[in-house]
Structures are given as C-alpha cells and as structure tokens.
Scaffold this motif. Sequence first.
Motif, PDB file in Angstrom:
ATOM      1  N   VAL A   1     -11.669  11.427  -1.802  1.00 47.31           N
ATOM      2  CA  VAL A   1     -10.494  10.791  -2.402  1.00 47.31           C
ATOM      3  C   VAL A   1     -10.306   9.454  -1.703  1.00 47.31           C
ATOM      4  CG1 VAL A   1      -7.998  10.894  -2.770  1.00 47.31           C
ATOM      5  CG2 VAL A   1      -9.370  12.982  -2.962  1.00 47.31           C
ATOM      6  N   GLN A   2     -10.187   8.406  -2.487  1.00 49.44           N
ATOM      7  CA  GLN A   2      -9.962   7.069  -1.945  1.00 49.44           C
ATOM      8  C   GLN A   2      -8.488   6.698  -2.106  1.00 49.44           C
ATOM      9  OE1 GLN A   2     -12.281   5.126  -0.418  1.00 49.44           O
ATOM     10  NE2 GLN A   2     -13.889   6.678  -0.702  1.00 49.44           N
ATOM     11  N   ARG A   3      -7.871   6.270  -1.019  1.00 44.51           N
ATOM     12  CA  ARG A   3      -6.467   5.841  -1.067  1.00 44.51           C
ATOM     13  C   ARG A   3      -6.377   4.350  -0.765  1.00 44.51           C
ATOM     14  NH1 ARG A   3      -2.457   8.184   3.380  1.00 44.51           N
ATOM     15  NH2 ARG A   3      -3.294   6.450   4.616  1.00 44.51           N
ATOM     16  N   GLU A   4      -5.643   3.634  -1.599  1.00 47.02           N
ATOM     17  CA  GLU A   4      -5.398   2.210  -1.386  1.00 47.02           C
ATOM     18  C   GLU A   4      -3.897   1.975  -1.269  1.00 47.02           C
ATOM     19  OE1 GLU A   4      -7.037   0.059  -4.627  1.00 47.02           O
ATOM     20  OE2 GLU A   4      -9.125   0.478  -4.094  1.00 47.02           O
ATOM     21  N   GLU A   5      -3.501   1.279  -0.221  1.00 45.65           N
ATOM     22  CA  GLU A   5      -2.106   0.877  -0.057  1.00 45.65           C
ATOM     23  C   GLU A   5      -2.013  -0.625  -0.319  1.00 45.65           C
ATOM     24  OE1 GLU A   5      -0.355   2.365   3.680  1.00 45.65           O
ATOM     25  OE2 GLU A   5      -2.191   3.558   3.870  1.00 45.65           O
ATOM     26  N   HIS A   6      -1.207  -1.000  -1.286  1.00 42.77           N
ATOM     27  CA  HIS A   6      -1.068  -2.398  -1.672  1.00 42.77           C
ATOM     28  C   HIS A   6       0.342  -2.888  -1.358  1.00 42.77           C
ATOM     29  CE1 HIS A   6      -4.815  -2.745  -4.177  1.00 42.77           C
ATOM     30  NE2 HIS A   6      -4.683  -1.428  -4.150  1.00 42.77           N
ATOM     31  N   ARG A   7       0.431  -4.091  -0.837  1.00 45.27           N
ATOM     32  CA  ARG A   7       1.739  -4.687  -0.584  1.00 45.27           C
ATOM     33  C   ARG A   7       2.320  -5.233  -1.890  1.00 45.27           C
ATOM     34  NH1 ARG A   7       0.165 -10.446   2.418  1.00 45.27           N
ATOM     35  NH2 ARG A   7      -1.102 -11.293   0.707  1.00 45.27           N
ATOM     36  N   ALA A   8       3.572  -5.668  -1.829  1.00 40.27           N
ATOM     37  CA  ALA A   8       4.207  -6.288  -2.990  1.00 40.27           C
ATOM     38  C   ALA A   8       3.432  -7.536  -3.402  1.00 40.27           C
ATOM     39  CB  ALA A   8       5.652  -6.655  -2.657  1.00 40.27           C
ATOM     40  N   CYS A   9       3.477  -7.859  -4.687  1.00 41.18           N
ATOM     41  CA  CYS A   9       2.704  -9.008  -5.168  1.00 41.18           C
ATOM     42  C   CYS A   9       3.577 -10.034  -5.879  1.00 41.18           C
ATOM     43  CB  CYS A   9       1.581  -8.545  -6.089  1.00 41.18           C
ATOM     44  SG  CYS A   9       2.148  -7.720  -7.588  1.00 41.18           S
ATOM     45  N   THR A  10       4.892  -9.983  -5.660  1.00 41.83           N
ATOM     46  CA  THR A  10       5.785 -10.936  -6.324  1.00 41.83           C
ATOM     47  C   THR A  10       6.286 -12.023  -5.378  1.00 41.83           C
ATOM     48  OG1 THR A  10       7.638  -9.436  -5.892  1.00 41.83           O
ATOM     49  CG2 THR A  10       6.579  -9.287  -8.050  1.00 41.83           C
ATOM     50  N   TYR A  11       5.883 -11.976  -4.117  1.00 43.88           N
ATOM     51  CA  TYR A  11       6.342 -12.981  -3.168  1.00 43.88           C
ATOM     52  C   TYR A  11       5.552 -14.282  -3.343  1.00 43.88           C
ATOM     53  CZ  TYR A  11       2.121 -11.727  -0.656  1.00 43.88           C
ATOM     54  OH  TYR A  11       0.813 -11.494  -0.338  1.00 43.88           O
ATOM     55  N   VAL A  12       6.071 -15.359  -2.825  1.00 43.16           N
ATOM     56  CA  VAL A  12       5.401 -16.655  -2.907  1.00 43.16           C
ATOM     57  C   VAL A  12       4.089 -16.598  -2.120  1.00 43.16           C
ATOM     58  CG1 VAL A  12       5.557 -19.106  -2.359  1.00 43.16           C
ATOM     59  CG2 VAL A  12       7.577 -17.879  -3.172  1.00 43.16           C
ATOM     60  N   GLY A  13       3.015 -17.000  -2.753  1.00 46.45           N
ATOM     61  CA  GLY A  13       1.719 -17.001  -2.094  1.00 46.45           C
ATOM     62  C   GLY A  13       0.838 -15.817  -2.441  1.00 46.45           C
ATOM     63  N   ALA A  14       1.361 -14.851  -3.184  1.00 45.10           N
ATOM     64  CA  ALA A  14       0.538 -13.710  -3.598  1.00 45.10           C
ATOM     65  C   ALA A  14      -0.565 -14.191  -4.535  1.00 45.10           C
ATOM     66  CB  ALA A  14       1.400 -12.660  -4.288  1.00 45.10           C
ATOM     67  N   SER A  15      -1.748 -13.618  -4.402  1.00 45.20           N
ATOM     68  CA  SER A  15      -2.890 -14.072  -5.184  1.00 45.20           C
ATOM     69  C   SER A  15      -2.878 -13.475  -6.588  1.00 45.20           C
ATOM     70  CB  SER A  15      -4.192 -13.678  -4.478  1.00 45.20           C
ATOM     71  OG  SER A  15      -4.347 -12.264  -4.492  1.00 45.20           O
ATOM     72  N   GLU A  16      -3.627 -14.113  -7.479  1.00 46.68           N
ATOM     73  CA  GLU A  16      -3.772 -13.589  -8.833  1.00 46.68           C
ATOM     74  C   GLU A  16      -4.477 -12.234  -8.815  1.00 46.68           C
ATOM     75  OE1 GLU A  16      -5.695 -16.364 -11.354  1.00 46.68           O
ATOM     76  OE2 GLU A  16      -4.153 -17.913 -11.167  1.00 46.68           O
ATOM     77  N   GLU A  17      -5.398 -12.056  -7.864  1.00 46.09           N
ATOM     78  CA  GLU A  17      -6.111 -10.786  -7.769  1.00 46.09           C
ATOM     79  C   GLU A  17      -5.154  -9.644  -7.448  1.00 46.09           C
ATOM     80  OE1 GLU A  17      -7.042 -13.579  -6.356  1.00 46.09           O
ATOM     81  OE2 GLU A  17      -8.983 -14.037  -7.275  1.00 46.09           O
ATOM     82  N   GLU A  18      -4.176  -9.901  -6.576  1.00 48.65           N
ATOM     83  CA  GLU A  18      -3.206  -8.865  -6.238  1.00 48.65           C
ATOM     84  C   GLU A  18      -2.342  -8.507  -7.444  1.00 48.65           C
ATOM     85  OE1 GLU A  18      -1.521  -9.075  -1.922  1.00 48.65           O
ATOM     86  OE2 GLU A  18      -2.024 -11.134  -2.488  1.00 48.65           O
ATOM     87  N   ALA A  19      -1.921  -9.514  -8.190  1.00 50.48           N
ATOM     88  CA  ALA A  19      -1.104  -9.262  -9.376  1.00 50.48           C
ATOM     89  C   ALA A  19      -1.896  -8.493 -10.428  1.00 50.48           C
ATOM     90  CB  ALA A  19      -0.598 -10.582  -9.947  1.00 50.48           C
ATOM     91  N   PHE A  20      -3.165  -8.846 -10.600  1.00 52.29           N
ATOM     92  CA  PHE A  20      -4.008  -8.160 -11.580  1.00 52.29           C
ATOM     93  C   PHE A  20      -4.248  -6.711 -11.173  1.00 52.29           C
ATOM     94  CE2 PHE A  20      -8.276  -7.077 -13.281  1.00 52.29           C
ATOM     95  CZ  PHE A  20      -7.973  -7.160 -14.634  1.00 52.29           C
ATOM     96  N   ALA A  21      -4.509  -6.484  -9.872  1.00 53.06           N
ATOM     97  CA  ALA A  21      -4.722  -5.122  -9.383  1.00 53.06           C
ATOM     98  C   ALA A  21      -3.484  -4.265  -9.588  1.00 53.06           C
ATOM     99  CB  ALA A  21      -5.114  -5.156  -7.906  1.00 53.06           C
ATOM    100  N   CYS A  22      -2.312  -4.864  -9.406  1.00 54.61           N
ATOM    101  CA  CYS A  22      -1.059  -4.134  -9.607  1.00 54.61           C
ATOM    102  C   CYS A  22      -0.920  -3.710 -11.065  1.00 54.61           C
ATOM    103  CB  CYS A  22       0.116  -5.001  -9.171  1.00 54.61           C
ATOM    104  SG  CYS A  22       1.726  -4.177  -9.283  1.00 54.61           S
ATOM    105  N   LYS A  23      -1.199  -4.610 -11.984  1.00 57.45           N
ATOM    106  CA  LYS A  23      -1.114  -4.266 -13.402  1.00 57.45           C
ATOM    107  C   LYS A  23      -2.094  -3.155 -13.757  1.00 57.45           C
ATOM    108  CE  LYS A  23       0.505  -8.755 -15.117  1.00 57.45           C
ATOM    109  NZ  LYS A  23       0.195  -9.909 -15.993  1.00 57.45           N
ATOM    110  N   GLN A  24      -3.314  -3.247 -13.235  1.00 56.39           N
ATOM    111  CA  GLN A  24      -4.306  -2.213 -13.517  1.00 56.39           C
ATOM    112  C   GLN A  24      -3.870  -0.855 -12.987  1.00 56.39           C
ATOM    113  OE1 GLN A  24      -8.185  -3.620 -12.076  1.00 56.39           O
ATOM    114  NE2 GLN A  24      -8.814  -3.696 -14.215  1.00 56.39           N
ATOM    115  N   ALA A  25      -3.271  -0.844 -11.800  1.00 56.48           N
ATOM    116  CA  ALA A  25      -2.849   0.419 -11.192  1.00 56.48           C
ATOM    117  C   ALA A  25      -1.816   1.143 -12.041  1.00 56.48           C
ATOM    118  CB  ALA A  25      -2.292   0.160  -9.794  1.00 56.48           C
ATOM    119  N   PHE A  26      -1.033   0.377 -12.808  1.00 57.29           N
ATOM    120  CA  PHE A  26      -0.024   0.976 -13.673  1.00 57.29           C
ATOM    121  C   PHE A  26      -0.448   0.953 -15.145  1.00 57.29           C
ATOM    122  CE2 PHE A  26       2.302  -0.096  -9.838  1.00 57.29           C
ATOM    123  CZ  PHE A  26       3.071   1.038  -9.637  1.00 57.29           C
ATOM    124  N   GLY A  27      -1.737   0.726 -15.382  1.00 57.28           N
ATOM    125  CA  GLY A  27      -2.272   0.815 -16.733  1.00 57.28           C
ATOM    126  C   GLY A  27      -1.790  -0.253 -17.680  1.00 57.28           C
TER     127      GLY A  27
END
Length: 210
Positions: A93-119
């Motif tokens: 089982v792989q576990r990933e912990e992701h920080r918030a992605c709405t703060y100033v300076g968050a990358s596009e990759e983080e925002a995209f990963a967040c959307k994917q995680a919630f389908g």
Amino acid sequence: MNIFHTLIEQMQVMQLPLTAVTLTAVPRADTPLLLMMHWHGFRQQPIAALPALKPLLQPVPGSALQINDRWRQPEVVEEAILDAAWQLGAWDVQREEHRACTYVGASEEEAFACKQAFGKYDEALENELLVSEAPDRDEMLHLGAKVGYVRWQFRPVNGGVWQSTAEDDTLLEDGRRIPPCPIRPLALKGGKLTTTAFRLGQINRIILLK
C-alpha cells in the motif's frame, strides 16, 4: 469502517477485474472519504453520427464512492485500507501526504495532483472517465486544496488483473490472504509531499528466471 466489504460489493456488481484502488481523505475528523475503483474492461460506444458503423470500444470508467463513516484519527482510516489491501492480496500500500495547494507559490503539478486525487478531470471527459456516487466531492476537493490531503493506493490480486502474474508466498491460491492484517498504521509525517510504503507481500523462495 469496512472498506473490504465495500469493495467486494462493488466487484460483484461490476463483474470486472480491478487494476487499482485509491482512497483519498482530508485529515480532519469525520470528513467524508473518497474511494475510487479503477476497472479493467471495455464497453461498446455507438457512433451517433454513423449509427450503421460498428460501435467503438471505450474503457469502462472508474467508480467513485463516498464513504461517510465517522472517524477521529487518520490511523482508523489507514487500518481499514490496510485490511482491505491485505485481504485482496496486494503486494503493498502506497501512502502519499500532500500539503495544501491554494497558497501563493503552489505549483501547477500540486494543483493537478489534488484534482486527480478527488477524481476531478476536464469537464468534457469526466463522464467518460468516472462514474461518481460522491455528492460532496467538490467540497472535499476544496477542503483538501485548503488544508492538504492523504491518498492511499494498492493493486489487488484477488479480483484484479494481477492474479495470474503475482509472485507472493503469503497468498492463497485465489490471491487472497486471511485476516487480520499484521501491518499496523503509522502516524502521518506531514510536509510538502511525504510517501510511505507498507509492504504486505513476501517471497521466501528463489525464483529462477527462464
């Protein structure tokens, strides 16, 4: 919370093998969980403009299911997903912990990963990629983007596409394992992106390569 039984019910309905199972949670007590099942199979899709032609084969969309069981600690959720992965014969089982992605300076990759995680996909493709029974998915996404989220993933052997190729001495003939799962949950670590692997499978013999 019994994710294993939920998965078994969905597998019996779909009658298709699974390639992977993911579970996404916002680390806040009693928030809904998002269980996503990725199926291996195809469906016939008629061509509206050319009905006389043979229908196209399209991949069966994944399934998203909202789980509303109450929980206080993330370890409760992790114990449930470890139990499901153990009984379905997953290697790990792989576990990933992701920080918030709405703060100033968050990358596009983080925002995209967040959307994917919630389908959440492109609106034009979402209905083709996912069948959702998660009415609070948008709210879950917004909260996860604000405070962070945790995502678990495993690939089942029993009821999955990996049953014929699995090399694991802990499995029964049908790819299952007998509960309880001996691997215990671990406390979350935090950080920008933290990954943790829970090894479930084991090989106790020498495999000769042909």
